[in-house]
Scaffold this motif. Structure first.
Motif, mmCIF file in Angstrom:
data_model
loop_
_atom_site.group_PDB
_atom_site.id
_atom_site.type_symbol
_atom_site.label_atom_id
_atom_site.label_comp_id
_atom_site.label_asym_id
_atom_site.label_seq_id
_atom_site.Cartn_x
_atom_site.Cartn_y
_atom_site.Cartn_z
ATOM 1 N N VAL A 175 0.848 -1.190 0.000
ATOM 2 C CA VAL A 175 0.000 0.000 0.000
ATOM 3 C C VAL A 175 0.887 1.245 0.000
ATOM 4 C CG1 VAL A 175 -1.761 1.295 1.273
ATOM 5 C CG2 VAL A 175 -1.872 -1.207 1.186
ATOM 6 N N LEU A 176 2.000 1.170 0.718
ATOM 7 C CA LEU A 176 3.007 2.221 0.738
ATOM 8 C C LEU A 176 4.281 1.676 0.110
ATOM 9 C CD1 LEU A 176 2.538 3.472 4.418
ATOM 10 C CD2 LEU A 176 1.629 4.541 2.343
ATOM 11 N N ASP A 177 4.964 2.491 -0.678
ATOM 12 C CA ASP A 177 6.127 2.011 -1.424
ATOM 13 C C ASP A 177 7.335 2.910 -1.185
ATOM 14 O OD1 ASP A 177 7.641 0.483 -3.210
ATOM 15 O OD2 ASP A 177 7.055 1.724 -4.923
ATOM 16 N N ARG A 178 8.351 2.348 -0.520
ATOM 17 C CA ARG A 178 9.643 3.013 -0.294
ATOM 18 C C ARG A 178 9.476 4.420 0.301
ATOM 19 N NH1 ARG A 178 12.000 1.886 -6.196
ATOM 20 N NH2 ARG A 178 9.788 2.261 -6.621
ATOM 21 N N VAL A 179 8.821 4.466 1.445
ATOM 22 C CA VAL A 179 8.538 5.737 2.126
ATOM 23 C C VAL A 179 9.684 6.111 3.049
ATOM 24 C CG1 VAL A 179 7.040 6.852 3.821
ATOM 25 C CG2 VAL A 179 6.043 5.482 1.983
ATOM 26 N N ASN A 180 10.124 7.349 2.948
ATOM 27 C CA ASN A 180 11.100 7.923 3.872
ATOM 28 C C ASN A 180 10.430 9.089 4.597
ATOM 29 O OD1 ASN A 180 13.585 6.383 3.068
ATOM 30 N ND2 ASN A 180 13.111 7.343 1.100
ATOM 31 N N LEU A 181 10.311 8.977 5.911
ATOM 32 C CA LEU A 181 9.600 9.997 6.687
ATOM 33 C C LEU A 181 10.084 9.941 8.125
ATOM 34 C CD1 LEU A 181 7.263 12.103 6.379
ATOM 35 C CD2 LEU A 181 5.708 10.313 7.188
ATOM 36 N N ALA A 182 10.038 11.074 8.809
ATOM 37 C CA ALA A 182 10.442 11.134 10.211
ATOM 38 C C ALA A 182 9.574 12.134 10.951
ATOM 39 C CB ALA A 182 11.920 11.522 10.334
ATOM 40 N N GLY A 183 9.441 11.925 12.263
ATOM 41 C CA GLY A 183 8.710 12.839 13.126
ATOM 42 C C GLY A 183 9.559 13.240 14.305
ATOM 43 N N ARG A 184 9.328 14.446 14.825
ATOM 44 C CA ARG A 184 10.162 14.986 15.897
ATOM 45 C C ARG A 184 9.389 15.065 17.204
ATOM 46 N NH1 ARG A 184 12.184 20.497 13.369
ATOM 47 N NH2 ARG A 184 13.596 20.486 15.165
ATOM 48 N N GLN A 185 10.130 15.108 18.301
ATOM 49 C CA GLN A 185 9.532 15.318 19.607
ATOM 50 C C GLN A 185 8.940 16.735 19.663
ATOM 51 O OE1 GLN A 185 12.180 13.905 22.929
ATOM 52 N NE2 GLN A 185 13.616 13.586 21.230
ATOM 53 N N GLY A 186 7.778 16.848 20.304
ATOM 54 C CA GLY A 186 7.141 18.158 20.431
ATOM 55 C C GLY A 186 6.630 18.702 19.120
ATOM 56 N N GLU A 187 6.204 17.806 18.201
ATOM 57 C CA GLU A 187 5.717 18.216 16.886
ATOM 58 C C GLU A 187 4.412 17.487 16.576
ATOM 59 O OE1 GLU A 187 7.770 18.284 12.518
ATOM 60 O OE2 GLU A 187 7.430 16.291 13.373
ATOM 61 N N VAL A 188 3.509 18.188 15.874
ATOM 62 C CA VAL A 188 2.283 17.565 15.370
ATOM 63 C C VAL A 188 2.406 17.454 13.854
ATOM 64 C CG1 VAL A 188 -0.210 17.734 15.120
ATOM 65 C CG2 VAL A 188 0.869 18.462 17.256
ATOM 66 N N LEU A 189 2.431 16.209 13.371
ATOM 67 C CA LEU A 189 2.472 15.932 11.939
ATOM 68 C C LEU A 189 1.093 15.456 11.512
ATOM 69 C CD1 LEU A 189 4.031 15.442 9.258
ATOM 70 C CD2 LEU A 189 4.527 13.132 10.120
ATOM 71 N N VAL A 190 0.494 16.107 10.520
ATOM 72 C CA VAL A 190 -0.847 15.761 10.055
ATOM 73 C C VAL A 190 -0.748 15.052 8.709
ATOM 74 C CG1 VAL A 190 -3.085 16.655 9.305
ATOM 75 C CG2 VAL A 190 -1.976 17.607 11.323
ATOM 76 N N LEU A 191 -1.419 13.891 8.597
ATOM 77 C CA LEU A 191 -1.477 13.127 7.361
ATOM 78 C C LEU A 191 -2.779 13.440 6.645
ATOM 79 C CD1 LEU A 191 -0.344 9.610 8.711
ATOM 80 C CD2 LEU A 191 1.091 11.530 7.964
ATOM 81 N N CYS A 192 -2.696 13.907 5.418
ATOM 82 C CA CYS A 192 -3.870 14.185 4.601
ATOM 83 C C CYS A 192 -3.839 13.278 3.372
ATOM 84 C CB CYS A 192 -3.896 15.642 4.149
ATOM 85 S SG CYS A 192 -4.043 16.821 5.507
ATOM 86 N N GLY A 193 -4.940 13.245 2.641
ATOM 87 C CA GLY A 193 -4.998 12.444 1.429
ATOM 88 C C GLY A 193 -6.334 11.764 1.274
ATOM 89 N N PRO A 194 -6.587 11.183 0.109
ATOM 90 C CA PRO A 194 -7.889 10.576 -0.164
ATOM 91 C C PRO A 194 -8.104 9.291 0.625
ATOM 92 C CG PRO A 194 -6.363 10.087 -1.946
ATOM 93 C CD PRO A 194 -5.661 11.056 -1.038
ATOM 94 N N ASN A 195 -9.380 8.907 0.760
ATOM 95 C CA ASN A 195 -9.703 7.617 1.371
ATOM 96 C C ASN A 195 -9.025 6.508 0.591
ATOM 97 O OD1 ASN A 195 -12.884 9.018 1.841
ATOM 98 N ND2 ASN A 195 -11.550 8.449 3.524
ATOM 99 N N GLY A 196 -8.405 5.579 1.319
ATOM 100 C CA GLY A 196 -7.717 4.477 0.671
ATOM 101 C C GLY A 196 -6.317 4.816 0.206
ATOM 102 N N GLY A 197 -5.835 6.026 0.530
ATOM 103 C CA GLY A 197 -4.514 6.450 0.065
ATOM 104 C C GLY A 197 -3.359 5.854 0.838
#
Length: 547
Positions: free
Chosen positions: A366-388
């Motif tokens: 469903v996800l292909d070769r994703v590079n992503l990181a999150g930090r302490q004290g941060e709000v990361l919001v995921l957007c996108g279509p249903n089923g994305g």
């Protein structure tokens, strides 16, 4: 369409709750039995009767097919056992003696209630309190706070209240031209289609096409006519591309579209929708609104309970507000401003990383070769279509889903994960005990009442969580996972079923956890939540992540 089901028993030694019976989990209180005993004077043309009881795993009177008498001081006259949906193929001998159904006509309203009072089994306070209201034809928008009685009002329209839930009812109710109290749910279901708040708990079959066909099969629609109606319904709901998918592979928003298609295929006179856009992306929400308007323009009626009013208020013929069990016509206020929260400090170091991650199910990415990181004290919001892939991404970060390739790294600390179906988390006797269990396991020295107060749950802290409304259950699940000081917070559609007050409380809670150093990841279609909290936003679509 009301499916065949065994008799409901009380919460005792035998299975009685929906999670134990593997059945539909309702938005309201659920312990009532399926049998109704009532006196003959309950139609709209007669004086409203006194209250009568619906047994909690028991009934007044004896076996089916007989007319029983009871002292007038209790129930006011002759009793008739109703033939209900728990045995759709059997018709008891007393059915022919039921009061006649109200005939439909050109001037018949969508629903009429007169001095209607209803209480769930075991509840002392009425869920609907002396309600007299008429819902006209066209589009009716139902608003009000979580737990105010919206879902109860909607379930009355197709007979689940009182026939399925049990409890006590007084007064009179008519829906789609039929007497609600005197009409079995299997009959009402042909005229009033219903989409529940929890579509993941509504399905019967495992594939989309079979699920949409289920109601048609149960109403003996000829096979030659089914294919066209299924195809039309899937197109109207924006789900035609899902026709051959398995329901277990769908996102929450995609399941909502399938549930809507299942109702539209039945071509009922009235469609009732309980929070239909709560998990939909903007495109999906627009499709639901378009389908709703087309249904209305075809001369039928739509009743929608919704907290997000912007898309619907301008198209509604009328708006009613339900609060503390009372119902009144109002003018909708649609302006919902951004919720302002202050920032406590700058973000810290990395809390989690995905390096070349491919993730999916049964070997299908469903996800292909994703590079992503999150930090302490941060709000990361995921957007996108249903089923994305937003839910897949959250599950991978949480460690619930093992990646097919790549590596996931997380800093030590407790992970708080709220799935799209929060009811799956709730299994303790009370809301307070759910929170206490989290605090006990995590070794946190904090009182459960602190977060219960923060989320406005003190009044229901002693209640069984699955007996709450959908919005209250959502808050109960949030309290259970967010109690204490989690280091990684992952929330999937957290504002589902929430009114403005609850969303404001959640926003403040997430901001507090962020300022305490937690790394927060939200998957949401709620634009107000994103505007209030997002430090960073990424788009998840077609297996990739951008932003």
């Amino acid at each position: 369409m009301a499916a065949a089901r065994p008799a409901v028993v009380g919460r005792g030694a035998r299975p009685g709750r929906p999670d134990q019976r593997r059945e539909l989990d309702p938005a309201g209180r659920v312990d009532g039995g399926p049998r109704v005993c009532l006196g003959p004077a309950h139609g709209l043309s007669k004086a409203a009767p006194g209250p009568f009881g619906l047994g909690r795993g028991r009934r007044v009177g004896g076996s089916a097919g007989r007319i029983h008498r009871s002292p007038r001081r209790r129930l006011g006259g002759r009793l008739v056992r109703l033939s209900l949906a728990h045995s759709p193929l059997a018709r008891c001998a007393s059915a022919g003696r039921l009061p006649a159904l109200v005939c439909t006509g050109g001037d018949v309203a969508t629903a009429r209630l007169r001095h209607l009072t209803y209480s769930y089994a075991g509840s002392h306070a009425p869920a609907l309190d002396d309600v007299t209201v008429e819902l006209g034809e066209g589009l009716t928008l139902v608003t009000g706070p979580s737990g105010g009685g919206k879902s109860t009002l909607l379930r009355l329209l197709n007979g689940l209240v009182p026939h399925f839930h049990g409890g006590r009812v007084a007064g009179a109710a008519e829906s789609a031209g039929l007497d609600v109290i005197g009409t079995p749910t299997r009959v009402l279901a042909r005229h009033v289609g219903f989409v529940f708040q929890d579509p993941e708990l509504q399905a019967v079959y495992d594939t989309v096409e079979r699920e949409v066909a289920f109601g048609l099969e149960n109403t003996s629609v000829p096979a030659a006519a089914m294919a066209g109606r299924i195809d039309d319904a899937l197109h109207q709901a924006g789900a035609h591309h899902l026709a051959h998918r398995r329901l277990s592979t769908l996102s929450g928003g995609e399941r909502q579209r399938v549930a809507l298609a299942s109702v539209l295929a039945m071509q009922p006179r009235t469609v009732v929708l309980d929070e239909p856009t709560s998990q939909l992306d903007p495109g999906g929400g627009a499709l639901v609104l378009d389908a709703t308007l087309r249904f209305k323009e075809s001369g039928r009626s739509v009743v929608i309970a919704e907290h997000r009013l912007e898309r619907l208020a301008l198209a509604a013929e009328q708006v009613v507000r339900v609060e503390h069990g009372r119902v009144e016509h109002v003018t909708a206020g649609v302006a919902q401003k951004r919720i302002e929260v202050s920032r406590g400090g700058a973000a810290g170091g990395e809390a989690w990383t995905l390096d070349g991650v491919t993730a999916g199910f049964a070997g299908c990415p469903v996800l292909d070769r994703v590079n992503l990181a999150g930090r302490q004290g941060e709000v990361l919001v995921l957007c996108g279509p249903n089923g994305g892939g937003k839910t897949t991404l959250l599950r991978t970060i949480a460690g619930v889903l093992k990646p097919l390739a790549g590596t996931v790294q997380r800093r030590p600390g407790r992970i708080a994960y709220l799935p799209q179906n929060p009811t799956a988390l709730l299994h303790r006797p009370t809301v307070r005990s759910e929170v206490e269990l989290t605090l006990e396991w995590s070794g946190e020295n904090e009182r459960a009442d602190a977060i219960l107060s923060e989320l406005g749950l003190l009044d229901v802290a002693g209640r069984y969580p699955r007996d709450l409304s959908s919005g209250e259950r959502q808050r109960a699940a949030l309290a259970a996972v967010l109690a204490g000081r989690p280091r990684l917070v992952l929330l999937d559609e957290p504002t589902r079923g929430m009114d403005l007050g609850a969303r404001t409380a959640l926003t403040a809670l997430v901001a507090r956890l962020r300022d305490q150093g937690a790394s927060v990841v939200l998957a949401t279609h709620d634009e107000r939540l994103r505007e209030s909290l997002a430090d960073r936003t990424v788009q998840v679509c077609n297996g990739g992540v951008t932003g």
